[in-house]
Design an enzyme around this catalytic site. Sequence first.
Site, PDB file in Angstrom:
ATOM      1  N   GLY A  10       0.793  -1.220   0.000  1.00 27.21           N
ATOM      2  CA  GLY A  10       0.000   0.000   0.000  1.00 27.21           C
ATOM      3  C   GLY A  10       0.825   1.270   0.000  1.00 27.21           C
ATOM      4  N   ASN A  11       2.016   1.239   0.643  1.00 30.01           N
ATOM      5  CA  ASN A  11       2.831   2.445   0.712  1.00 30.01           C
ATOM      6  C   ASN A  11       3.410   2.827  -0.643  1.00 30.01           C
ATOM      7  OD1 ASN A  11       4.661   0.130   0.853  1.00 30.01           O
ATOM      8  ND2 ASN A  11       6.270   1.614   1.283  1.00 30.01           N
ATOM      9  N   LYS A 121     -11.410 -10.353   7.573  1.00 34.17           N
ATOM     10  CA  LYS A 121     -10.742  -9.256   6.874  1.00 34.17           C
ATOM     11  C   LYS A 121     -11.527  -7.960   7.068  1.00 34.17           C
ATOM     12  CE  LYS A 121      -7.755  -7.399   3.986  1.00 34.17           C
ATOM     13  NZ  LYS A 121      -6.341  -7.213   4.340  1.00 34.17           N
ATOM     14  N   LYS A 205      -3.508 -10.127  -0.834  1.00 35.84           N
ATOM     15  CA  LYS A 205      -2.853  -9.717  -2.079  1.00 35.84           C
ATOM     16  C   LYS A 205      -1.511 -10.404  -2.297  1.00 35.84           C
ATOM     17  CE  LYS A 205      -0.958  -5.570   0.135  1.00 35.84           C
ATOM     18  NZ  LYS A 205       0.394  -6.150   0.340  1.00 35.84           N
ATOM     19  N   LYS A 267       3.333 -12.454   4.004  1.00 36.66           N
ATOM     20  CA  LYS A 267       4.383 -12.181   3.021  1.00 36.66           C
ATOM     21  C   LYS A 267       5.419 -13.311   3.019  1.00 36.66           C
ATOM     22  CE  LYS A 267       3.918  -7.154   3.287  1.00 36.66           C
ATOM     23  NZ  LYS A 267       2.537  -7.224   3.771  1.00 36.66           N
TER      24      LYS A 267
END
Length: 307
Positions: A10-11, A121, A205, A267
């Site tokens: 997102g960053n 979520k 994602k 991740k």
Amino acid sequence: MSYTVLALGGNALLRGGEGSIQDQRDTIEQTVPHFVDLYERGHELVFTHGNGPQVGQLLLQNEEAESAAEKPLDVLGAESQAQIGYLLQQQLREELGETPATVITQTIVDEDDPAFDDPTKRIGPFYDEDEASEKDFPVKEGTDGDGNVGYRRVVPSPKPVDIVEAEHIKTLVETGKPVISSGGGGVPVVEDGDSLTGVAAVIDKDRAAQSLATDIGADEFLVLTDVDAVYRNFGTEDEEELSELTTEEAGDMLAAGEFGEGSMAPKVEACIEFVESGGDRAIITKPETATEALDGAAGTTVVPADE
């Protein structure tokens, strides 16, 4: 031909500001130049990205637009893919001299995934207790970035099973043009005979990006986030930067609860899955150090256990 999938956090799309289109343009303008060197080296680039703030805005507009028909979450996910893809396309064209393609991507999930029975979520705006009690969708209590307590809508987050457009994406990559796909984890769909039906869910994602990277036979998978590497004992006086992990070492650290469940853990899981599925290596780092990470000079590289 070397395929490199870049999973933008997102960053990389929005950093500060009020979330306006101009704020997003400004952030993307700062991010994209970090990938020019990769492209000039001959890497065939596939970009994936998150969509949290964008789909949250669309949900809010959805609720407040009294004169417009309400749109389901899967359609809002597709809208956010197009919006972000468009902004990335413009900046990539300016920096790389090539016009990329954005593929509105669908991700198949299992309709019997247990996540559908336990929505976790959090999406959309915060509500106070009274507002939350009036909603016709499930909500859970949580805190915002400033520590304020409130309630947010929760939806299922099923595991990705297959990327519908993977072969089309691979064909586009083979032309040598950058591709933007699998935004926000892709639009979640379930199979209904020969048809696909969208469902109200949000796919992680990074897991979806890994699934795509595996499906197209990518050589490298880069998870680009807001930290420069993976750390042991992160946030403590004893924190230790880890430049390389085997899949076995990373798995042991996951099992020990070393990584944040909603942040670094998915991740690392995605990196392990990519390498164990045949990928050469997976890397976690910042967008600013993507090139250095591929040279082994930054980030955390996940490699096969037998290396």
